[in-house]
Design a protein around this motif. Structure first.
Motif, PDB file in Angstrom:
ATOM      1  N   ALA A  52      -0.615   8.829   4.898  1.00 28.14           N
ATOM      2  CA  ALA A  52      -0.787   7.679   3.826  1.00 28.14           C
ATOM      3  C   ALA A  52       0.471   6.462   3.592  1.00 28.14           C
ATOM      4  O   ALA A  52      -0.022   5.726   3.567  1.00 28.14           O
ATOM      5  CB  ALA A  52      -0.519   8.886   3.141  1.00 28.14           C
ATOM      6  N   TYR A  53       0.897   7.016   4.484  1.00 32.20           N
ATOM      7  CA  TYR A  53       2.166   5.652   4.655  1.00 32.20           C
ATOM      8  C   TYR A  53       1.429   4.824   5.501  1.00 32.20           C
ATOM      9  O   TYR A  53       1.930   3.657   4.697  1.00 32.20           O
ATOM     10  CB  TYR A  53       3.438   5.898   4.784  1.00 32.20           C
ATOM     11  CG  TYR A  53       4.201   6.165   4.072  1.00 32.20           C
ATOM     12  CD1 TYR A  53       4.954   5.090   3.540  1.00 32.20           C
ATOM     13  CD2 TYR A  53       4.879   7.163   3.818  1.00 32.20           C
ATOM     14  CE1 TYR A  53       6.073   5.805   2.076  1.00 32.20           C
ATOM     15  CE2 TYR A  53       5.997   7.260   2.949  1.00 32.20           C
ATOM     16  CZ  TYR A  53       6.332   6.768   1.956  1.00 32.20           C
ATOM     17  OH  TYR A  53       7.083   7.061   0.818  1.00 32.20           O
ATOM     18  N   PHE A  54       0.562   4.206   6.690  1.00 33.32           N
ATOM     19  CA  PHE A  54      -0.046   3.939   7.641  1.00 33.32           C
ATOM     20  C   PHE A  54      -1.367   3.392   6.491  1.00 33.32           C
ATOM     21  O   PHE A  54      -1.345   2.307   6.551  1.00 33.32           O
ATOM     22  CB  PHE A  54      -0.413   4.666   8.045  1.00 33.32           C
ATOM     23  CG  PHE A  54      -1.832   3.815   9.309  1.00 33.32           C
ATOM     24  CD1 PHE A  54      -1.005   3.073   9.871  1.00 33.32           C
ATOM     25  CD2 PHE A  54      -3.067   4.116   9.242  1.00 33.32           C
ATOM     26  CE1 PHE A  54      -2.115   2.198  10.636  1.00 33.32           C
ATOM     27  CE2 PHE A  54      -3.562   3.203   9.579  1.00 33.32           C
ATOM     28  CZ  PHE A  54      -3.538   2.092  10.823  1.00 33.32           C
ATOM     29  N   GLY A  55      -2.236   4.271   5.451  1.00 32.93           N
ATOM     30  CA  GLY A  55      -2.429   3.650   4.644  1.00 32.93           C
ATOM     31  C   GLY A  55      -2.229   2.752   3.559  1.00 32.93           C
ATOM     32  O   GLY A  55      -2.870   1.554   3.492  1.00 32.93           O
ATOM     33  N   SER A  56      -1.166   3.229   3.107  1.00 31.95           N
ATOM     34  CA  SER A  56      -0.448   2.533   1.845  1.00 31.95           C
ATOM     35  C   SER A  56      -0.047   0.585   2.925  1.00 31.95           C
ATOM     36  O   SER A  56       0.003  -0.003   1.707  1.00 31.95           O
ATOM     37  CB  SER A  56       0.708   3.493   1.092  1.00 31.95           C
ATOM     38  OG  SER A  56       1.042   2.356   0.167  1.00 31.95           O
ATOM     39  N   SER A  57       0.514   0.721   4.171  1.00 31.11           N
ATOM     40  CA  SER A  57       1.289  -0.172   4.768  1.00 31.11           C
ATOM     41  C   SER A  57      -0.066  -0.893   4.912  1.00 31.11           C
ATOM     42  O   SER A  57      -0.354  -2.233   4.219  1.00 31.11           O
ATOM     43  CB  SER A  57       1.469   0.092   5.798  1.00 31.11           C
ATOM     44  OG  SER A  57       2.831   0.828   5.312  1.00 31.11           O
ATOM     45  N   SER A  58      -1.612  -0.789   5.055  1.00 29.93           N
ATOM     46  CA  SER A  58      -2.311  -1.527   5.875  1.00 29.93           C
ATOM     47  C   SER A  58      -3.300  -2.009   4.327  1.00 29.93           C
ATOM     48  O   SER A  58      -3.299  -3.802   4.070  1.00 29.93           O
ATOM     49  CB  SER A  58      -3.563  -0.650   5.737  1.00 29.93           C
ATOM     50  OG  SER A  58      -4.755  -1.705   6.699  1.00 29.93           O
ATOM     51  N   ALA A  59      -3.218  -1.381   2.897  1.00 33.28           N
ATOM     52  CA  ALA A  59      -3.562  -1.980   2.315  1.00 33.28           C
ATOM     53  C   ALA A  59      -2.201  -3.332   1.575  1.00 33.28           C
ATOM     54  O   ALA A  59      -2.556  -3.949   0.537  1.00 33.28           O
ATOM     55  CB  ALA A  59      -3.039  -0.694   0.872  1.00 33.28           C
ATOM     56  N   LEU A  60      -0.599  -2.742   1.565  1.00 33.05           N
ATOM     57  CA  LEU A  60       0.525  -4.264   1.086  1.00 33.05           C
ATOM     58  C   LEU A  60      -0.443  -4.943   2.627  1.00 33.05           C
ATOM     59  O   LEU A  60      -0.046  -6.421   1.639  1.00 33.05           O
ATOM     60  CB  LEU A  60       1.179  -3.161   1.809  1.00 33.05           C
ATOM     61  CG  LEU A  60       1.826  -2.676   0.628  1.00 33.05           C
ATOM     62  CD1 LEU A  60       2.960  -1.589   1.191  1.00 33.05           C
ATOM     63  CD2 LEU A  60       2.255  -2.650  -0.615  1.00 33.05           C
ATOM     64  N   ILE A  61      -0.988  -4.998   3.304  1.00 32.19           N
ATOM     65  CA  ILE A  61      -0.882  -5.650   4.417  1.00 32.19           C
ATOM     66  C   ILE A  61      -2.336  -6.721   4.035  1.00 32.19           C
ATOM     67  O   ILE A  61      -2.293  -7.744   3.803  1.00 32.19           O
ATOM     68  CB  ILE A  61      -1.162  -6.067   5.331  1.00 32.19           C
ATOM     69  CG1 ILE A  61      -0.059  -5.312   5.989  1.00 32.19           C
ATOM     70  CG2 ILE A  61      -2.130  -7.293   6.584  1.00 32.19           C
ATOM     71  CD1 ILE A  61       0.228  -4.435   7.822  1.00 32.19           C
ATOM     72  N   ALA A  62      -3.685  -6.152   3.503  1.00 38.50           N
ATOM     73  CA  ALA A  62      -4.541  -6.803   2.792  1.00 38.50           C
ATOM     74  C   ALA A  62      -4.507  -7.616   1.368  1.00 38.50           C
ATOM     75  O   ALA A  62      -4.988  -8.704   1.056  1.00 38.50           O
ATOM     76  CB  ALA A  62      -5.373  -5.541   2.497  1.00 38.50           C
TER      77      ALA A  62
END
Length: 188
Positions: A52-62
């Motif tokens: 979940a944190y990986f997914g959220s971090s990916s979205a933050l980079i996006a």
């Protein structure tokens, strides 16, 4: 970074701190959190909170990426990881919070994820009202504000108004202007 079983937790804590800085706008923190979580993810296979944190971090980079195609790819990767985490642990409050906030912030026109945000905000609000979690009153109020905005985004004005009225009964001082602003912008 190679981990023995379970020794990735200190790095995970650092990634979570960086993630929070990224939410607050620190682009470098977003990249660092993503890189740490990417490595941890390889070691902590099928660990939902890491996913979940990986997914959220990916979205933050996006959010901050200049290239539109890469922005879309990173956001989609993030959503996929968040959906996987929720599927594995559908009653995990923190995972639902992460996905709700990502789904809420993505443009509906491109991602069609407002209904996911609604589902997650409803879950979180229900948990708070049933006293099942340690969600704070401030978080609860934010969820109500965002749920109302999400309803507005999909054209459900009745549920938006009902949700905002519920919020204003709890805390009209802090949220009155925010609700008025949300009413004017139409949710998105």
């Amino acid at each position: 970074m190679t981990y023995q079983k379970g020794d990735w937790k200190k790095d995970f804590e650092e990634a979570v701190k960086l993630h929070q800085k990224a939410i607050d706008g620190d682009q470098q923190a977003a990249k660092k959190a993503f890189d740490i979580l990417k490595k941890i993810k390889l070691q902590a296979m099928n660990h939902s909170i890491v996913e979940a944190y990986f997914g959220s971090s990916s979205a933050l980079i996006a959010r901050d990426h200049p290239d539109l195609i890469e922005k879309m790819n990173l956001a989609k990767r993030g959503l996929k990881a968040l959906d996987k985490a929720v599927k594995a642990e559908p009653n995990h409050t923190e995972i639902r919070m992460l996905r709700a906030n990502v789904a809420y912030r993505l443009p509906e026109m491109y991602f069609k994820r407002t209904k996911t945000a609604i589902e997650d905000f409803q879950f979180l609000i229900s948990d708070y009202e049933k006293k099942k979690t340690d969600i704070s009153k401030d978080q609860y109020c934010e969820f109500l504000l965002n749920l109302g905005s999400s309803y507005q985004t999909i054209g459900d004005s009745k549920n938006a108004e009902n949700t905002w009225e519920k919020l204003l009964k709890i805390n009209s001082g802090k949220y009155k202007k925010l609700v008025e602003q949300a009413r004017k912008t139409g949710g998105e």
